[in-house]
Every structure is written in structure tokens, then in C-alpha cells.
Write a protein that holds these residues in place. Sequence first.
Motif, PDB file in Angstrom:
ATOM      1  N   ALA A   1      58.802 100.888  23.912  1.00  0.00           N
ATOM      2  CA  ALA A   1      59.198 100.019  24.990  1.00  0.00           C
ATOM      3  C   ALA A   1      58.704 100.702  26.533  1.00  0.00           C
ATOM      4  CB  ALA A   1      60.749  99.738  25.028  1.00  0.00           C
ATOM      5  N   ASN A   2      58.219 100.028  27.304  1.00  0.00           N
ATOM      6  CA  ASN A   2      57.985 100.543  28.592  1.00  0.00           C
ATOM      7  C   ASN A   2      58.600  99.614  29.812  1.00  0.00           C
ATOM      8  OD1 ASN A   2      56.065 102.572  27.765  1.00  0.00           O
ATOM      9  ND2 ASN A   2      54.402 100.993  27.845  1.00  0.00           N
ATOM     10  N   CYS A   3      59.700 100.317  30.206  1.00  0.00           N
ATOM     11  CA  CYS A   3      60.251  99.436  31.089  1.00  0.00           C
ATOM     12  C   CYS A   3      60.312 100.112  32.672  1.00  0.00           C
ATOM     13  CB  CYS A   3      61.976  99.824  30.940  1.00  0.00           C
ATOM     14  SG  CYS A   3      62.923  98.696  31.847  1.00  0.00           S
ATOM     15  N   THR A   4      59.546  99.307  33.594  1.00  0.00           N
ATOM     16  CA  THR A   4      59.257  99.562  34.714  1.00  0.00           C
ATOM     17  C   THR A   4      59.504  98.385  35.676  1.00  0.00           C
ATOM     18  OG1 THR A   4      56.778  99.151  34.714  1.00  0.00           O
ATOM     19  CG2 THR A   4      57.205 101.331  34.190  1.00  0.00           C
ATOM     20  N   ALA A   5      59.917  98.746  36.950  1.00  0.00           N
ATOM     21  CA  ALA A   5      60.115  97.675  38.043  1.00  0.00           C
ATOM     22  C   ALA A   5      58.789  97.219  38.617  1.00  0.00           C
ATOM     23  CB  ALA A   5      60.874  98.087  39.133  1.00  0.00           C
ATOM     24  N   PRO A   6      58.807  96.088  38.841  1.00  0.00           N
ATOM     25  CA  PRO A   6      57.392  95.540  39.550  1.00  0.00           C
ATOM     26  C   PRO A   6      57.148  96.063  40.888  1.00  0.00           C
ATOM     27  CG  PRO A   6      59.049  93.735  39.268  1.00  0.00           C
ATOM     28  CD  PRO A   6      59.685  94.853  38.839  1.00  0.00           C
ATOM     29  N   ALA A   7      56.093  96.428  41.210  1.00  0.00           N
ATOM     30  CA  ALA A   7      55.618  96.853  42.637  1.00  0.00           C
ATOM     31  C   ALA A   7      55.884  95.740  43.655  1.00  0.00           C
ATOM     32  CB  ALA A   7      54.142  97.162  42.402  1.00  0.00           C
ATOM     33  N   ILE A   8      56.291  96.348  44.979  1.00  0.00           N
ATOM     34  CA  ILE A   8      56.711  95.738  45.948  1.00  0.00           C
ATOM     35  C   ILE A   8      55.908  95.927  47.145  1.00  0.00           C
ATOM     36  CG2 ILE A   8      58.306  94.700  47.561  1.00  0.00           C
ATOM     37  CD1 ILE A   8      60.477  95.067  45.222  1.00  0.00           C
ATOM     38  N   ASN A   9      55.154  95.056  47.909  1.00  0.00           N
ATOM     39  CA  ASN A   9      54.318  95.619  49.075  1.00  0.00           C
ATOM     40  C   ASN A   9      55.216  94.946  50.129  1.00  0.00           C
ATOM     41  OD1 ASN A   9      52.225  97.011  47.621  1.00  0.00           O
ATOM     42  ND2 ASN A   9      50.965  95.150  47.352  1.00  0.00           N
ATOM     43  N   VAL A  10      55.305  95.626  51.289  1.00  0.00           N
ATOM     44  CA  VAL A  10      55.971  94.799  52.391  1.00  0.00           C
ATOM     45  C   VAL A  10      54.962  95.138  53.672  1.00  0.00           C
ATOM     46  CG1 VAL A  10      57.810  94.723  54.303  1.00  0.00           C
ATOM     47  CG2 VAL A  10      58.310  95.510  51.689  1.00  0.00           C
ATOM     48  N   LYS A  11      54.377  94.057  54.257  1.00  0.00           N
ATOM     49  CA  LYS A  11      53.416  94.083  55.283  1.00  0.00           C
ATOM     50  C   LYS A  11      53.906  93.387  56.580  1.00  0.00           C
ATOM     51  CE  LYS A  11      50.414  91.398  53.263  1.00  0.00           C
ATOM     52  NZ  LYS A  11      49.149  90.648  53.213  1.00  0.00           N
ATOM     53  N   GLU A  12      53.657  93.925  57.984  1.00  0.00           N
ATOM     54  CA  GLU A  12      54.129  93.334  59.021  1.00  0.00           C
ATOM     55  C   GLU A  12      53.140  93.041  59.791  1.00  0.00           C
ATOM     56  OE1 GLU A  12      56.949  94.808  62.915  1.00  0.00           O
ATOM     57  OE2 GLU A  12      56.486  96.345  61.711  1.00  0.00           O
ATOM     58  N   SER A  13      53.285  91.830  60.569  1.00  0.00           N
ATOM     59  CA  SER A  13      52.529  91.370  61.916  1.00  0.00           C
ATOM     60  C   SER A  13      53.252  91.157  62.893  1.00  0.00           C
ATOM     61  CB  SER A  13      51.490  90.251  61.353  1.00  0.00           C
ATOM     62  OG  SER A  13      52.544  88.997  61.132  1.00  0.00           O
ATOM     63  N   ASP A  14      52.399  90.806  64.093  1.00  0.00           N
ATOM     64  CA  ASP A  14      53.258  90.299  65.156  1.00  0.00           C
ATOM     65  C   ASP A  14      54.091  89.099  64.945  1.00  0.00           C
ATOM     66  OD1 ASP A  14      51.850  92.136  66.308  1.00  0.00           O
ATOM     67  OD2 ASP A  14      50.323  90.919  67.451  1.00  0.00           O
ATOM     68  N   LYS A  15      53.604  88.300  64.131  1.00  0.00           N
ATOM     69  CA  LYS A  15      54.587  86.946  64.074  1.00  0.00           C
ATOM     70  C   LYS A  15      55.514  86.995  62.415  1.00  0.00           C
ATOM     71  CE  LYS A  15      51.198  84.295  66.154  1.00  0.00           C
ATOM     72  NZ  LYS A  15      50.366  83.069  66.103  1.00  0.00           N
ATOM     73  N   ALA A  16      55.193  87.872  61.807  1.00  0.00           N
ATOM     74  CA  ALA A  16      56.244  87.999  60.651  1.00  0.00           C
ATOM     75  C   ALA A  16      55.997  89.200  59.516  1.00  0.00           C
ATOM     76  CB  ALA A  16      55.679  86.447  59.697  1.00  0.00           C
ATOM     77  N   TYR A  17      57.155  89.365  58.632  1.00  0.00           N
ATOM     78  CA  TYR A  17      57.085  90.205  57.537  1.00  0.00           C
ATOM     79  C   TYR A  17      56.564  89.650  56.378  1.00  0.00           C
ATOM     80  CZ  TYR A  17      59.996  92.793  60.720  1.00  0.00           C
ATOM     81  OH  TYR A  17      60.418  93.563  61.846  1.00  0.00           O
ATOM     82  N   THR A  18      55.898  90.179  55.556  1.00  0.00           N
ATOM     83  CA  THR A  18      55.354  89.657  54.179  1.00  0.00           C
ATOM     84  C   THR A  18      55.417  90.380  53.144  1.00  0.00           C
ATOM     85  OG1 THR A  18      53.499  88.566  55.455  1.00  0.00           O
ATOM     86  CG2 THR A  18      53.531  88.750  52.852  1.00  0.00           C
ATOM     87  N   VAL A  19      56.427  90.053  51.936  1.00  0.00           N
ATOM     88  CA  VAL A  19      56.847  90.762  51.092  1.00  0.00           C
ATOM     89  C   VAL A  19      56.139  90.248  49.784  1.00  0.00           C
ATOM     90  CG1 VAL A  19      58.909  91.309  49.362  1.00  0.00           C
ATOM     91  CG2 VAL A  19      59.149  91.339  51.974  1.00  0.00           C
ATOM     92  N   GLU A  20      55.296  91.093  49.023  1.00  0.00           N
ATOM     93  CA  GLU A  20      54.529  90.663  47.638  1.00  0.00           C
ATOM     94  C   GLU A  20      55.146  91.526  46.551  1.00  0.00           C
ATOM     95  OE1 GLU A  20      50.256  90.120  49.685  1.00  0.00           O
ATOM     96  OE2 GLU A  20      50.862  92.234  49.199  1.00  0.00           O
ATOM     97  N   LEU A  21      55.402  90.758  45.713  1.00  0.00           N
ATOM     98  CA  LEU A  21      56.111  91.281  44.228  1.00  0.00           C
ATOM     99  C   LEU A  21      55.174  90.907  42.960  1.00  0.00           C
ATOM    100  CD1 LEU A  21      59.530  91.876  43.238  1.00  0.00           C
ATOM    101  CD2 LEU A  21      58.023  90.518  41.794  1.00  0.00           C
ATOM    102  N   ALA A  22      54.609  92.021  42.558  1.00  0.00           N
ATOM    103  CA  ALA A  22      53.491  91.764  41.169  1.00  0.00           C
ATOM    104  C   ALA A  22      54.551  91.203  40.162  1.00  0.00           C
ATOM    105  CB  ALA A  22      52.812  92.985  41.110  1.00  0.00           C
ATOM    106  N   ALA A  23      54.156  90.197  39.587  1.00  0.00           N
ATOM    107  CA  ALA A  23      54.959  89.720  38.489  1.00  0.00           C
ATOM    108  C   ALA A  23      53.982  88.811  37.537  1.00  0.00           C
ATOM    109  CB  ALA A  23      56.043  88.712  39.187  1.00  0.00           C
TER     110      ALA A  23
END
Length: 140
Positions: free
Chosen positions: A26-48
Motif C-alpha cells: 500500500a502506497n499512501c500519499t497525499a495529492p500534490a497541490i500547486n498554488v499560483k497567484e496573479s494580479d486578479k486571482a489565486y489558482t489552486v491545482e490538485l493532482a487527482a
Amino acid sequence: MPVMRSNSWIPSVFNDLFDTEFMPKANCTAPAINVKESDKAYTVELAAPGMKKEDFNVHINNEGNLIIKMESKNEKKEEDKNTRYLRREFSYSKFEQTLILPDDVKKEEISAKVEHGVLTIELPKIVEEKVKLSRQIDIA
């Protein structure tokens, strides 16, 4: 003669016993999360990879934090008609992450989508218009 050391607390002889077709490792790992910021928004990406839109729950709790939940259940049943043996294989994944949102996020305009195995959450920023200080002053 060099001595071979292993970081594992289980001797390697047990690997053949537990990492088999009947009892896979059993390999138990949490998904990778990226957080980006621009002038207008933050973007959260979650690998699933392999997850569908229905496997996610994204909401804001009473404290104003963003809660990302992911849960997937798969059950395969195979019946061998010669021995009348029923075999079940369960696959279960569950993940929950709480993100504290910055004060400049428009919470009522947050959106989310799942595409190509990636959950993307858009967090628009409150954009304050800068007041222009220069102006013409009329002389009376």
C-alpha cells in the motif's frame, strides 16, 4: 568488505511475503497541490488522476476557510463459477485539506472544475481601484 544497510525497519525477506498479487504493498500519499497567484486571482491545482467531478467536495466553512475533500470508492466483484468463490477487491481513497483564504479573496465568486485529472479552483481577488490623485482644479 562493504556492509549493506537498509532504512527499512522490516527485513527484506518480508517484502516477498507482503508485496504479492494477493496482498499488494500500500502506497499512501497525499495529492500534490500547486498554488499560483496573479494580479486578479489565486489558482489552486490538485493532482487527482482518475478522479471524477463527483468524487470532490469543495466548500467554505464557518471560519471562512476553503475545504477540499476527495473520496473515491471502487469495488470489483468476480465470481468463479467452478468453486463458487466470491472475491472482492476494494479501492478506497480519501483526502481532506483545509486552506486558510487570504482576506483579498472574493469568496462568493470562487469556482472549481476537474479536467484531465486535475482539480482547479479559481479564487478571484478583490481588486481595489486606485483613486487618481491628479486632477484639474478650477479657479474661482
